[in-house]
Design a protein around this motif. Structure first.
Motif, PDB file in Angstrom:
ATOM      1  N   ASP A 158      42.474  16.286   9.062  1.00 25.34           N
ATOM      2  CA  ASP A 158      42.092  16.997  10.280  1.00 25.34           C
ATOM      3  C   ASP A 158      40.620  17.378  10.183  1.00 25.34           C
ATOM      4  OD1 ASP A 158      42.074  18.282  12.695  1.00 25.34           O
ATOM      5  OD2 ASP A 158      43.190  20.034  12.027  1.00 25.34           O
ATOM      6  N   ASP A 159      39.793  16.347   9.958  1.00 27.37           N
ATOM      7  CA  ASP A 159      38.351  16.534   9.906  1.00 27.37           C
ATOM      8  C   ASP A 159      37.994  17.690   8.962  1.00 27.37           C
ATOM      9  OD1 ASP A 159      35.690  16.137  10.480  1.00 27.37           O
ATOM     10  OD2 ASP A 159      35.792  16.791  12.549  1.00 27.37           O
ATOM     11  N   ALA A 160      37.141  18.616   9.412  1.00 30.58           N
ATOM     12  CA  ALA A 160      36.671  19.689   8.536  1.00 30.58           C
ATOM     13  C   ALA A 160      37.662  20.845   8.428  1.00 30.58           C
ATOM     14  CB  ALA A 160      35.315  20.197   9.034  1.00 30.58           C
ATOM     15  N   THR A 161      38.841  20.716   9.001  1.00 28.96           N
ATOM     16  CA  THR A 161      39.864  21.744   8.828  1.00 28.96           C
ATOM     17  C   THR A 161      41.104  21.143   8.152  1.00 28.96           C
ATOM     18  OG1 THR A 161      40.661  21.360  11.077  1.00 28.96           O
ATOM     19  CG2 THR A 161      39.089  23.140  10.798  1.00 28.96           C
ATOM     20  N   SER A 162      40.885  20.098   7.371  1.00 33.31           N
ATOM     21  CA  SER A 162      42.006  19.448   6.683  1.00 33.31           C
ATOM     22  C   SER A 162      42.692  20.392   5.686  1.00 33.31           C
ATOM     23  CB  SER A 162      41.529  18.192   5.959  1.00 33.31           C
ATOM     24  OG  SER A 162      41.083  17.223   6.891  1.00 33.31           O
ATOM     25  N   ALA A 163      41.926  21.318   5.092  1.00 31.09           N
ATOM     26  CA  ALA A 163      42.533  22.243   4.128  1.00 31.09           C
ATOM     27  C   ALA A 163      43.556  23.135   4.827  1.00 31.09           C
ATOM     28  CB  ALA A 163      41.458  23.099   3.457  1.00 31.09           C
ATOM     29  N   GLU A 164      43.195  23.652   6.014  1.00 35.79           N
ATOM     30  CA  GLU A 164      44.127  24.504   6.758  1.00 35.79           C
ATOM     31  C   GLU A 164      45.365  23.707   7.172  1.00 35.79           C
ATOM     32  OE1 GLU A 164      40.901  24.639   7.054  1.00 35.79           O
ATOM     33  OE2 GLU A 164      40.410  26.762   6.784  1.00 35.79           O
ATOM     34  N   ALA A 165      45.141  22.473   7.629  1.00 34.55           N
ATOM     35  CA  ALA A 165      46.275  21.629   8.018  1.00 34.55           C
ATOM     36  C   ALA A 165      47.195  21.409   6.819  1.00 34.55           C
ATOM     37  CB  ALA A 165      45.769  20.295   8.572  1.00 34.55           C
ATOM     38  N   ALA A 166      46.597  21.235   5.634  1.00 34.21           N
ATOM     39  CA  ALA A 166      47.390  21.002   4.425  1.00 34.21           C
ATOM     40  C   ALA A 166      48.190  22.246   4.055  1.00 34.21           C
ATOM     41  CB  ALA A 166      46.470  20.598   3.267  1.00 34.21           C
ATOM     42  N   VAL A 167      47.537  23.405   4.073  1.00 36.53           N
ATOM     43  CA  VAL A 167      48.232  24.640   3.689  1.00 36.53           C
ATOM     44  C   VAL A 167      49.327  24.969   4.707  1.00 36.53           C
ATOM     45  CG1 VAL A 167      47.956  27.123   3.274  1.00 36.53           C
ATOM     46  CG2 VAL A 167      46.266  25.512   2.373  1.00 36.53           C
ATOM     47  N   ALA A 168      49.055  24.750   5.989  1.00 35.17           N
ATOM     48  CA  ALA A 168      50.072  25.014   7.019  1.00 35.17           C
ATOM     49  C   ALA A 168      51.290  24.102   6.832  1.00 35.17           C
ATOM     50  CB  ALA A 168      49.474  24.811   8.417  1.00 35.17           C
TER      51      ALA A 168
END
Lengths: 728, 85
Positions: A549-559
């Protein structure tokens, strides 16, 4: 009791036709979609056939101007998604879109690469190259659907879209959306075709799953989507329920990057878990749509797994693979076979395995010859892939009576382990302040010293920087959490993965000939190679996948990890993002330009170990912080107000206008703001490093609450870390 | 090229083609097994090695029992290469 999840829409594009019914009719008629490859020159390859989609017309769903920018994968995805939405009919409420895939716009990237050197770049070619990230397709589907409240893009090799559907089940059970459009899409491209060819995995005749004389798989392409919603909502609006999605399980083998674990024990465990989740006994299963690729290794393993999971019932349950009809569509296979399974139940007809004449294992209940008309109450669809990732979905007939099911746990989630890395070194409680210095200025380029130093050189010899970063960070976070690897899941976020390595593979095959393509390189080019490699290295056997998810891939991963935890999918997850320095991406995208000036591209990332609070308490783990969110930033600011503004802090991962405006309008507007951007340099996993820094600050007691705000061109997220509550 | 020089060249080829950056030429024994034990190479390495040998020496390694004998050790590869050139 929780509501069942109904399948109210299906759509598919395959070599057998445009449409779910056209595809299923072709399967039932025993048609096979293989023919000579036309999309690129395969004359010098060992195998020269594939199940290509014909008469694909994106203008069915988009204007000619829009369609001109579509990748082949986009076109197939949008046509299949539009069909699923149309079949589901008028719906209302919050929509979620989940896409699984492996190569996205790779065919168009290849056309661009082979057209000439990168330095003479035509702007249209740049647009094409950047349509490579899988999440571009997801955004296009969301626009087609008239907007989505939540989007997710994931890759778990050939089980990608099965995991996407499993995630849809999790979203609906958690109540975060009202309807989910979940599926997958993968267009044929040189990378996968020449890659499998180099591995000697392709049969130059139409494939023969489960046959004793099988010689390999046959590649296909396609897209498929399911519309999922809670039963009550579907009934209330009078929608036709095609089937129920009753259970799903995802996991990993921690065995080998290309070879399945031969005993089938891990695959059997997934089948058992999916049935248990559906509340079904093995004997209640009427049909299995097997992964059945036609390779020697997969089909032997899968037959063993079915015997181990189903016992004597394995001889009676109807088993078929539909890859002899539509080919192996890789990232789309899980969803395409889910659509076929839903229609098999809905129409009461079990497809036969095309190409199967002499079963290697005659004790399995193979459907030979022609499709069999028989009422099917419950059916499973199995998917397995490179890196040992796998998922099993269980569907039931729309006429099955209601059964009591356990409630999804909406329990607090805590962080028990943290790891982060940037150009100034490893993130630790002792140096977190240095990561937050606003005057710092990170050098651009790759990390020094190489991040691979903590990994065993022999076991990590084929890792690229991205895989090394994911493995090292996930491993460190687990050590700090004192969690053993068994059953633990991994969600690794990345915007680009290994673009440079893919480019090298394609150019080599073009320059030196298809027969000189690097076989050992290919399994490491799929977007989920890093998570697969890390799971094998670390021994992780929970669900293992990559998200983009572009520059918010970390949040997508944690969610994604938090949703799976609450469904009871694993005792713990390690989730975050890492991005390796990629010269090709750096050349195309250049530095990040913000209001304060430009920030050079670097590499790094951060991972967290997350667990349910009850699990962390039960093993007397140190709870570093309580985690709330991550939430996608919608119209209302999703995070609660700060309890005490004096002790609250905001970390801004990437300062973009839309997210900052939402922050300024929230109760967090007056809290002090800091950022890791100056010390870390820019890459798409800066938000992963920010999450790690925020949890570290809370763990230190430096702040009671830290809100992380992340944004990309496509989406914005907020995540809240709070001091863990000490009272029970 | 004499046998020692050819073996040395094959070792460098192994290190480069199979990402054995952690190994030096001196650490690879002429007669030690390459697959399973010794260098612990696997079937992916066998495919990769076949491509590398074909590219360097223009020889094809058969995908059968003979091929497996060729890949037994550095010495066996060197003998096969020498016999085919």
């Amino acid at each position: 009791m929780i509501e069942r999840v109904a399948v109210t829409g299906i759509g598919a594009v395959s070599a057998l036709g445009i449409g779910a019914d056209a595809t299923f009719d072709g399967v039932i008629a025993g048609r096979r979609g293989f023919r000579a490859v036309t999309l690129f020159d395969a004359a010098d390859a060992r195998c020269r056939i594939a199940a290509e989609v014909r008469r694909l017309d994106p203008e069915l769903v988009a204007s000619p101007e829009e369609a001109a920018d579509f990748s082949r994968t986009d076109s197939m995805a949008l046509v299949a998604a539009a069909e699923a939405l149309a079949r589901a009919g008028a719906r209302d409420g919050r929509l979620g879109v989940i896409l699984g895939g492996t190569t996205g716009g790779m065919l168009e990237t290849e056309h661009g690469l082979l057209a000439g050197p990168l330095d003479r770049v035509d702007p249209r070619r740049v647009a094409r190259l950047l349509s490579h990230p899988l999440d571009v397709t997801t955004q296009r589907i969301a626009r087609l659907a008239g907007g989505a409240q939540r989007c997710s893009t994931l890759c778990a090799a050939c089980s990608s879209s099965a995991l996407a559907i499993a995630q849809g089940l999790a979203w609906l059970r958690a109540g975060s959306v009202d309807c989910v459009l979940a599926g997958g899409a993968d267009g044929l491209c040189r990378l996968t075709f020449f890659g499998f060819d180099a591995l000697g995995a392709l049969d130059n005749e139409p494939c023969r799953p489960f046959d004793s004389g099988r010689r390999g798989l046959g590649l296909g392409e396609g897209a498929a989507f399911l519309c999922l919603e809670r039963e009550g909502a579907a009934r209330a609006r009078g929608a036709e329920i095609l089937a129920f999605l009753s259970g799903a399980a995802a996991g990993a083998e921690a065995h080998h990057i290309t070879h399945p674990e031969p005993s089938g024990a891990r695959a059997a465990e997934l089948i058992r878990r999916a049935l248990a989740g559906a509340g079904l006994e093995p004997s209640e299963l009427d049909y299995v749509n097997a992964h059945g690729t036609g390779t020697v290794q997969n089909d032997t393993m899968e037959a063993r797994a079915l015997h181990a999971a189903l016992g004597e019932h394995a001889q009676r349950v109807l088993v078929s693979s539909t890859k002899g009809h539509v080919g192996h569509t890789l990232g789309a296979a899980g969803a395409l076979e889910a659509v076929i399974t839903v229609l098999a139940i809905h129409r009461g007809i079990a497809p036969a395995t095309a190409g199967l004449e002499t079963p290697e294992d005659p004790t399995l209940g193979h459907v030979l010859g022609t499709a069999r008309s028989v009422p099917l109450r419950a059916a499973a669809s199995c998917s397995f892939g490179f890196g040992g990732t796998g998922a099993v979905l269980v569907f039931e007939s729309a006429s099955t009576p209601l059964r009591v099911r356990s409630q999804a746990r909406v329990e607090r989630v805590v962080v028990t382990g943290i790891a982060g890395i940037g150009p100034i070194g490893e993130l630790t409680p002792g140096n977190v302040e240095r990561f937050l210095e606003s005057a710092a200025s990170a050098p651009g380029g790759p990390l020094e010293p190489a991040p691979i130093t903590l990994l065993d050189a022999e076991r990590s010899r084929r890792f690229d920087t991205h895989a090394a970063l994911v493995t090292q960070l996930a491993g460190q976070a687990l050590v700090r959490a004192a969690v053993g690897p068994g059953g633990v899941g991994l969600v690794a976020g990345t915007a680009f993965g290994s673009v440079e390595r893919s480019v090298r593979f394609i150019l080599r095959a073009a320059d030196r000939g298809v027969r000189r393509a690097n076989p050992a390189e290919f399994p490491h080019l799929v977007a989920s190679a890093a998570s697969g490699n890390a799971s094998i290295y670390l021994g992780l056997t929970g669900a293992v996948l990559s998200v983009s998810d572009d520059a918010t891939s970390a949040e997508a991963a944690v969610a994604t990890a938090v949703d799976a935890l609450r469904l009871g999918g694993a005792p713990a997850f390690v989730a975050g993002a890492a991005e390796g320095f990629d010269p090709v991406v750096a050349e195309i995208l250049g530095p990040l330009v913000t209001a304060e000036g430009s920030v050079l591209r670097s590499e790094g990332g951060g991972f967290l170990v997350v667990e349910l609070e009850s699990a962390a308490r039960a093993r007397v783990a140190t709870r570093v912080a309580q985690l709330e969110g991550p939430w996608p930033l919608a119209s209302a600011f999703p995070a609660p107000w700060p309890r005490d503004r004096e002790r609250a802090l905001v970390l801004v991962a990437t300062p973009r206008e839309r997210a900052l405006a939402a922050l300024n309008a929230s109760a967090w507007s007056t809290c002090p703001r800091r950022s890791v951007l100056r010390a870390s340099g820019y890459h798409e996993a800066v938000s992963g490093l920010s999450l790690a820094a925020a949890a570290t600050l809370v763990g230190l007691g430096a702040a009671a609450e830290v809100l992380v705000v992340s944004s990309s061109e496509r989406s914005d997220w907020v995540t809240l870390f709070r001091e863990p509550e000490t009272a029970r | 090229m004499d046998s020692a020089a050819l073996k040395s060249e094959i070792k460098r080829l192994l290190i480069e083609a199979l990402d054995l950056r952690h190994k030096t030429e001196a650490e690879i024994d002429d007669d030690a097994p390459l697959f399973g034990e010794g260098l612990k190479l696997d079937s992916l390495d066998a495919l990769q090695l076949a491509v590398a040998l074909e590219e360097r020496y223009g020889i094809e390694i058969p995908d059968d029992a003979e091929g497996r004998r060729v890949f037994a050790s550095v010495s066996a590869i060197a003998a096969y290469v020498a016999s085919r050139r």
